[in-house]
Design a protein around this motif. Structure first.
Motif, short mmCIF file in Angstrom:
data_model
loop_
_atom_site.label_atom_id
_atom_site.label_comp_id
_atom_site.label_asym_id
_atom_site.label_seq_id
_atom_site.Cartn_x
_atom_site.Cartn_y
_atom_site.Cartn_z
N GLN A 226 3.31 -13.52 -5.95
CA GLN A 226 2.02 -13.33 -5.59
C GLN A 226 1.68 -11.66 -6.40
N ALA A 227 3.05 -11.28 -5.88
CA ALA A 227 2.08 -9.70 -6.45
C ALA A 227 1.53 -9.45 -7.95
N GLU A 230 -2.18 -11.16 -6.74
CA GLU A 230 -2.87 -10.03 -6.56
C GLU A 230 -3.26 -8.47 -7.32
N ASN A 231 -2.46 -8.15 -7.93
CA ASN A 231 -2.60 -7.06 -9.19
C ASN A 231 -1.83 -6.93 -10.18
N ARG A 234 -0.55 -3.04 -10.67
CA ARG A 234 0.23 -2.77 -9.53
C ARG A 234 2.00 -3.61 -9.86
N ALA A 237 3.44 -1.99 -12.98
CA ALA A 237 3.43 -0.28 -12.70
C ALA A 237 5.31 -0.17 -11.88
N TYR B 65 6.23 5.18 -9.62
CA TYR B 65 4.49 5.49 -9.37
C TYR B 65 4.33 5.03 -7.73
N GLU B 69 -3.84 5.00 -4.82
CA GLU B 69 -5.17 4.27 -3.63
C GLU B 69 -4.40 2.74 -2.86
N MET B 70 -3.23 4.05 -2.50
CA MET B 70 -2.39 3.19 -1.50
C MET B 70 -1.82 1.46 -2.51
N GLY B 71 -0.90 1.58 -3.86
CA GLY B 71 -0.80 0.50 -4.40
C GLY B 71 0.16 -0.14 -3.78
N ILE B 72 -0.28 -0.59 -2.59
CA ILE B 72 0.51 -1.81 -1.75
C ILE B 72 -0.01 -3.41 -2.06
N PHE B 73 0.80 -4.19 -1.94
CA PHE B 73 0.32 -5.58 -1.88
C PHE B 73 -0.15 -6.47 -0.49
N GLY B 74 -1.76 -6.50 -0.49
CA GLY B 74 -1.35 -6.49 0.56
C GLY B 74 -1.83 -8.27 1.50
N ARG B 129 8.08 1.96 -0.82
CA ARG B 129 8.81 0.88 -1.57
C ARG B 129 9.84 2.05 -2.60
#
Lengths: 368, 222
Positions: A226-227, A230-231, A234, A237, B65, B69-74, B129
Motif C-alpha cells: 500500500q505504501a 501511494e508513493n 517514498r 527511500a 531520511y 514535504e512530510m513524506g508520510i503515507f496518507g 517514523r
C-alpha cells in the motif's frame, strides 16, 4: 490504541458468506447452485486481482490468462493422467507454477519501468496466449475447448446419503404468507451427491484462499504494498525494494488466480477459450473489483456477488417488473423489456461507480 | 544542478545545512539518499561508497531520511506508517513509548489514517517514523517549515532527545533560531557548494559572518 472496525462492512460480508455456505439448502435448483459456485470462484479471482490493482496499484490485463492456466492445467491433467484427484492436483499445481513463472518473467521485464508498460505487456501476452490456445487444438481442443471428467466423488452420480436432506425455498414464502400456498411448499429437498460435495470443495477453497489473502493484506507485506501504491519513491527511500515487492505480489496474485481457474474447471468439467481466457472476463473482473471497492479483500466479495446476481437474475427481475407495470404504465413496461437487461446492467454500473467512487466496501468502511 | 559540494558530517553530532533558497541543500540530501543520481564525485558513509547505490540500499545501510514535504503515507494509519519505518517490521515498545511521549498526538491518533492528520502532526509522524529505530545517520529536511510555534517546539524537543542519544544528524533548516538551538556544526551552501563550515557556536556568535553567509552578501564571499 485499538483499531476501529467497520461493523457494517463486516456484517454485509458475513451475510454474503453465510448465504454462500447455506446456498444449496436455501436456494434450491441447479441454476442457483451454479451461480453460488461461480460467485465463490470469482471472489477468489477478483480478490487476487485486487492484490495487484487495489493494494499495489499495478494494472494487469493478464489476470484471466493466469486463471485460464490453472483451468487448463486441471483439464489437461484429467485428459492425460486420468480423472482421479492426485492427477488433478498435479495439473492445478502445474498450471499454478506456469502462471507464477510467467508472471515473474513479465514482471522482471516490465515492472522496473513505468507501470503503463506492464499493463501493455500483459495485454500483449494475454492476447498471444489466447490465440495460442485457440490454435493448438491438438492439445487444448482449440475453440471447442476440452470436456473432461473429475473424480467420481465430485460427480453428480456419486450419492452420499440414501435420503435427500431438508432445504428451504424462500421463493415460496410470499405465496405462503399472502396467498394460499401450503406450508410444505416452503421446504425443499437437497440431494447429498457429488455435485454438493463439489460445491463445498469450491466454497471451502474460497474461504481458505480468501483468509490467506486477507492475512497477506494485513501483514507487513501488505502494508508495504500500500505504501508503494501511494508513493513508490517514498517507499524506496525508507528502504523497500519496490521492484521486488511488485514482482512478488504479481506472482502471488497469478498463483491464486490459477488456483481459482482450477476450481472453476473442476466445477464446470469443461474449459474453453471463451470460458476461461476471454477478454470479456477481464472486463467483468475489472467491474467487479471497481464496484466492490479496490484495496480491500471484502470489496471483491461484495462486487462479485452483486455482479453475478445482477447478471444472472436481472432478466428475470425485469420480466417480473414488466408484468407488474404492464397494465398501468405501458411506457415503463417497454423499458423493462427483459431483452434490454444489458442496458440496465450498464446503467447500474455507471450509477454505482458514480455514487460509490471508492466502491461499495469503501463506502461501508468509511461508514458514510 | 549541484556542483562542487564538499561536506563533512562528523559522527555523533548535529550538523546544520544552511543557505539561501536554491543553494542546493535539499538536492544535497536527496543525492546522498540516492533519490537523484550522482554524476560526479563521491559520497562516503561509514566506509562505504554510496554513489552507485539505490535509495533502498542506502536506507538499509542505516540512513534515515525525513523529506521536506512530510513524506508520510496518507492512506495508511499512523501505526502502519510507524511500522514501515522499522526495518525489522517489529517496533520496540520502549521506542514507541518514547515517541508517543515526545509526540502525544501520534498516540492519540494511532489508528487513524495519516492523511487525516494536521500538517504539524504529519511532520511529527514523518520524524517519528525515522526515529522508530536508531539509524547511523539522519537526514532531515526543513522539519519546521511552515509550522506553528507550538508544533516547532515539540519537534525541537524530540530532536534534542535524539541528539542526546548521540545520533549523527545532517539537517537542513531555514529557521536560524532552531538551527542554533540544535546544531553543533554548521555548513553554509551557496550555488551548489559549501562556502563555509565550522562550529555552530562560531557562526552564532558572529553576526557579521551570518550576514555575509546567509544575508544578501554571498557574492562577496565567492
Amino acid at each position: 490504541m485499538t483499531a476501529p472496525r467497520s461493523w457494517l462492512l463486516i456484517a454485509v460480508v458475513a451475510v454474503i458468506l453465510a448465504a454462500l455456505a447455506a446456498a444449496p439448502f436455501l436456494f434450491p435448483g441447479v441454476r442457483a447452485m451454479d451461480t453460488a459456485a461461480r460467485i465463490c470462484v470469482f471472489i477468489v479471482l477478483a480478490a487476487s486481482y485486487d492484490l495487484m490493482l487495489g493494494y499495489a496499484g499495478i494494472v494487469s490485463f493478464a489476470h484471466v490468462m493466469f486463471f485460464g492456466m490453472g483451468a487448463y492445467g486441471v483439464a489437461l491433467a484429467s485428459v492425460h493422467l486420468g480423472r482421479e484427484a492426485p492427477g488433478l492436483i498435479l495439473g492445478a499445481g502445474a498450471g499454478m507454477a506456469v502462471a507464477v513463472v510467467l508472471a515473474a518473467l513479465i514482471g522482471l521485464f516490465s515492472l522496473r519501468v513505468r507501470a503503463i508498460f506492464f499493463a501493455m505487456i500483459t495485454l500483449a501476452v494475454a492476447s498471444a496466449v489466447a490465440v495460442l490456445v485457440s490454435q493448438l487444438s491438438g492439445l487444448t481442443g482449440g475453440e471447442d475447448g476440452l470436456s473432461f471428467q473429475i473424480p467420481r466423488a465430485l460427480s453428480p452420480s456419486a450419492a452420499y446419503l440414501p435420503d435427500p436432506l431438508p432445504g428451504l425455498d424462500p421463493a415460496a414464502l410470499p405465496g405462503v404468507v399472502f396467498g394460499d400456498a401450503p406450508m410444505e411448499s416452503l421446504f425443499s429437498e437437497v440431494r447429498a451427491n457429488g455435485k454438493l460435495a463439489a460445491y463445498y470443495l469450491v466454497f471451502a477453497s474460497m474461504l481458505v484462499l480468501l483468509a490467506l489473502m486477507r492475512r497477506l493484506t494485513v501483514s507487513p507485506f501488505g502494508t508495504v504494498l500500500q505504501a508503494i501504491r501511494e508513493n513508490e519513491f517514498r517507499a524506496e527511500a525508507i528502504g523497500y525494494r519496490v521492484v521486488r515487492y511488485r514482482i512478488a505480489v504479481t506472482c502471488i496474485s497469478a498463483g491464486i488466480a490459477a488456483l481459482a481457474g482450477a476450481l472453476y474447471a473442476v466445477w464446470l468439467r469443461y474449459v474453453g477459450p471463451d470460458t476461461v481466457l476471454g477478454f470479456p472476463i477481464m472486463v467483468d473482473l475489472l467491474l467487479m473489483v471497481v464496484i466492490g471497492g479496490m484495496g480491500t479483500v471484502w470489496g471483491a466479495v461484495i462486487g462479485v456477488t452483486l455482479f453475478m446476481l445482477a447478471r444472472g437474475y436481472l432478466q428475470d427481475l425485469m420480466a417480473a417488473a414488466q408484468g407488474a407495470v404492464a397494465a398501468d404504465l405501458p411506457a415503463l413496461a417497454v423499458l423493462l423489456e427483459p431483452d434490454r437487461w444489458l442496458m440496465w446492467l450498464g446503467l447500474l454500473f455507471i450509477l454505482s461507480v458514480y455514487f460509490f467512487p471508492a466502491g461499495i466496501a469503501g463506502r461501508l468502511k468509511s461508514g458514510r | 544542478m549541484l556542483q562542487g559540494v564538499d561536506l563533512d558530517v562528523p559522527a555523533g553530532e548535529v550538523t546544520m545545512l544552511l543557505g539561501r533558497n536554491g543553494a542546493g541543500k535539499t538536492t544535497t540530501l536527496r543525492t546522498i539518499m540516492g533519490l537523484w543520481k550522482l554524476r560526479q564525485g563521491r559520497i562516503g558513509f561509514a566506509g562505504q561508497e554510496l554513489g552507485g547505490m539505490g535509495p533502498s540500499a542506502i536506507a538499509r545501510a542505516g540512513i534515515g531520511y525525513v523529506p521536506e514535504e512530510m513524506g508520510i503515507f496518507g492512506d495508511l494509519t499512523v501505526a502502519e506508517n510507524m511500522r514501515l519505518g522499522a526495518r525489522t517490521r517489529r517496533m520496540r515498545q520502549d521506542r514507541i513509548d518514547w515517541l508517543t511521549a515526545a509526540f502525544p498526538a501520534l498516540g492519540t491518533f494511532w489508528h487513524r489514517p495519516a492523511g487525516t492528520l494536521s500538517g504539524g502532526q504529519k511532520q511529527m509522524l514523518s520524524l517519528a517514523r525515522v526515529m522508530v529505530e536508531p539509524r547511523q545517520l539522519y537526514l532531515i529536511d526543513e522539519p519546521t517549515k511552515g509550522l506553528a510555534p507550538a508544533v516547532v517546539s515539540v519537534l525541537v524537543g524530540a530532536l534534542r532527545q535524539l541528539k542526546s542519544e548521540g545520533a549523527t544528524i545532517l539537517m537542513v533548516e531555514q529557521n536560524f533560531a532552531v538551527a542554533k538551538a540544535l546544531g553543533q556544526n554548521a555548513a553554509v551552501m551557496d550555488d551548489g557548494r559549501t562556502v563555509w563550515s565550522g562550529r555552530m557556536a562560531e557562526l552564532a556568535g558572529d553576526a557579521g559572518l551570518q550576514d555575509r553567509l546567509m544575508g544578501l552578501h554571498l557574492e562577496g564571499h565567492r
